[in-house]
Design a protein around this motif. Structure first.
Motif, PDB file in Angstrom:
ATOM      1  N   PRO A 182       0.815  -1.213   0.000  1.00 40.65           N
ATOM      2  CA  PRO A 182       0.000   0.000   0.000  1.00 40.65           C
ATOM      3  C   PRO A 182       0.851   1.268   0.000  1.00 40.65           C
ATOM      4  CG  PRO A 182      -0.236  -1.290   2.046  1.00 40.65           C
ATOM      5  CD  PRO A 182       1.003  -1.723   1.354  1.00 40.65           C
ATOM      6  N   HIS A 183       0.292   2.343  -0.557  1.00 43.43           N
ATOM      7  CA  HIS A 183       0.897   3.656  -0.358  1.00 43.43           C
ATOM      8  C   HIS A 183       0.922   3.935   1.140  1.00 43.43           C
ATOM      9  CE1 HIS A 183       1.228   8.095  -0.336  1.00 43.43           C
ATOM     10  NE2 HIS A 183       1.994   7.864  -1.402  1.00 43.43           N
ATOM     11  N   TYR A 184       1.995   4.553   1.607  1.00 43.63           N
ATOM     12  CA  TYR A 184       2.180   4.689   3.059  1.00 43.63           C
ATOM     13  C   TYR A 184       1.081   5.503   3.730  1.00 43.63           C
ATOM     14  CZ  TYR A 184       4.063   9.478   2.602  1.00 43.63           C
ATOM     15  OH  TYR A 184       4.206  10.820   2.359  1.00 43.63           O
ATOM     16  N   SER A 185       0.421   6.377   2.967  1.00 36.85           N
ATOM     17  CA  SER A 185      -0.628   7.208   3.565  1.00 36.85           C
ATOM     18  C   SER A 185      -1.847   6.394   3.984  1.00 36.85           C
ATOM     19  CB  SER A 185      -1.059   8.301   2.576  1.00 36.85           C
ATOM     20  OG  SER A 185      -1.628   7.715   1.411  1.00 36.85           O
ATOM     21  N   LEU A 186      -1.964   5.168   3.480  1.00 34.64           N
ATOM     22  CA  LEU A 186      -3.112   4.314   3.807  1.00 34.64           C
ATOM     23  C   LEU A 186      -2.914   3.526   5.092  1.00 34.64           C
ATOM     24  CD1 LEU A 186      -3.823   2.762   0.278  1.00 34.64           C
ATOM     25  CD2 LEU A 186      -4.947   4.734   1.320  1.00 34.64           C
TER      26      LEU A 186
END
Length: 225
Positions: free
Chosen positions: A175-179
């Motif tokens: 996942p993108h780290y913001s998730l």
């Protein structure tokens, strides 16, 4: 935790080039991530974009150009586009390898090439993970070569990536780290999935994700990991 160089050491050297992969190794990575497309003559080339316009002195779609045409281009003035064969020869026994199926129709040739490298060139399936955002490519790879470890990329939804990971018996979610939250990382790991997150360049974010217990971080600046 895997310290994963993004397209090599993208923050230092032209992305997805042999020089960038060598720089990442010099910076102490234990894993490298890069992207593959199939070119017009059937070879797998290591390149991120669907066109060559952004990073080379040429123009056109990668899948419509032959290997000879791609090799004639210069990447940011002094580098060449490389083939997956060349990269796998460079990285053998040096680090874990994350191959992203970026272009369409990459699953079949990649499944065959990885089988060849495992059967003939001393690699193990444990040396790789193959990731993608694309449902069809992941599905094809899971059917063509179920020995290949899969990772499901997502920029939008950990839940959707989880569903695909279950469907394709994937090893990891990317996942993108913001998730990511401490809770969803813990739940994913309890379900048996590795979490490899991207693209994390700020020290504050790196520290937070380490605290969450992710299994690997992909960064343009791998020395920060």
């Amino acid at each position: 935790m895997l310290k994963i160089g993004h397209r090599g050491a993208k923050g230092h050297v032209s992305e997805n080039t042999l020089a960038s992969f060598e720089k990442a190794l010099d910076l102490g990575v234990n894993a490298i991530e890069f992207d593959v497309h199939v070119c017009a003559t059937g070879e797998l080339v290591v390149f991120h974009d669907f066109t060559v316009d952004r990073t080379t002195n040429g123009t056109g779609e990668v899948h419509k150009l032959s290997l000879a045409e791609l090799k004639a281009l210069k990447v940011e003035e002094d580098h060449s586009i490389t083939t997956l064969d060349e990269v796998l020869q460079l990285l053998h026994s040096k680090c874990f390898i994350n191959i992203e199926m970026k272009g369409r129709y990459t699953a079949k040739p990649l499944a065959e090439l990885l089988r060849k490298y495992v059967e003939e060139k001393g690699y193990s399936y444990e040396d790789f993970i193959v990731s993608s955002f694309q449902y069809e490519e992941l599905k094809q790879m899971s059917e063509l070569n179920p020995n290949v470890h899969l990772g499901v990329l997502t920029q939008a939804s950990v839940a959707q990536a989880w569903d695909w990971a279950v469907e394709f018996s994937a090893k990891a979610i990317h996942p993108h780290y913001s998730l990511l939250t401490e809770t969803n990382v813990e739940r994913a790991r309890e379900a048996g999935f590795k979490i490899y997150t991207w693209t994390v360049n700020e020290l504050e974010d790196i520290a937070r994700l380490k605290k969450y217990g992710v299994d690997g971080i992909i960064s343009d600046y791998p020395e920060r990991l």
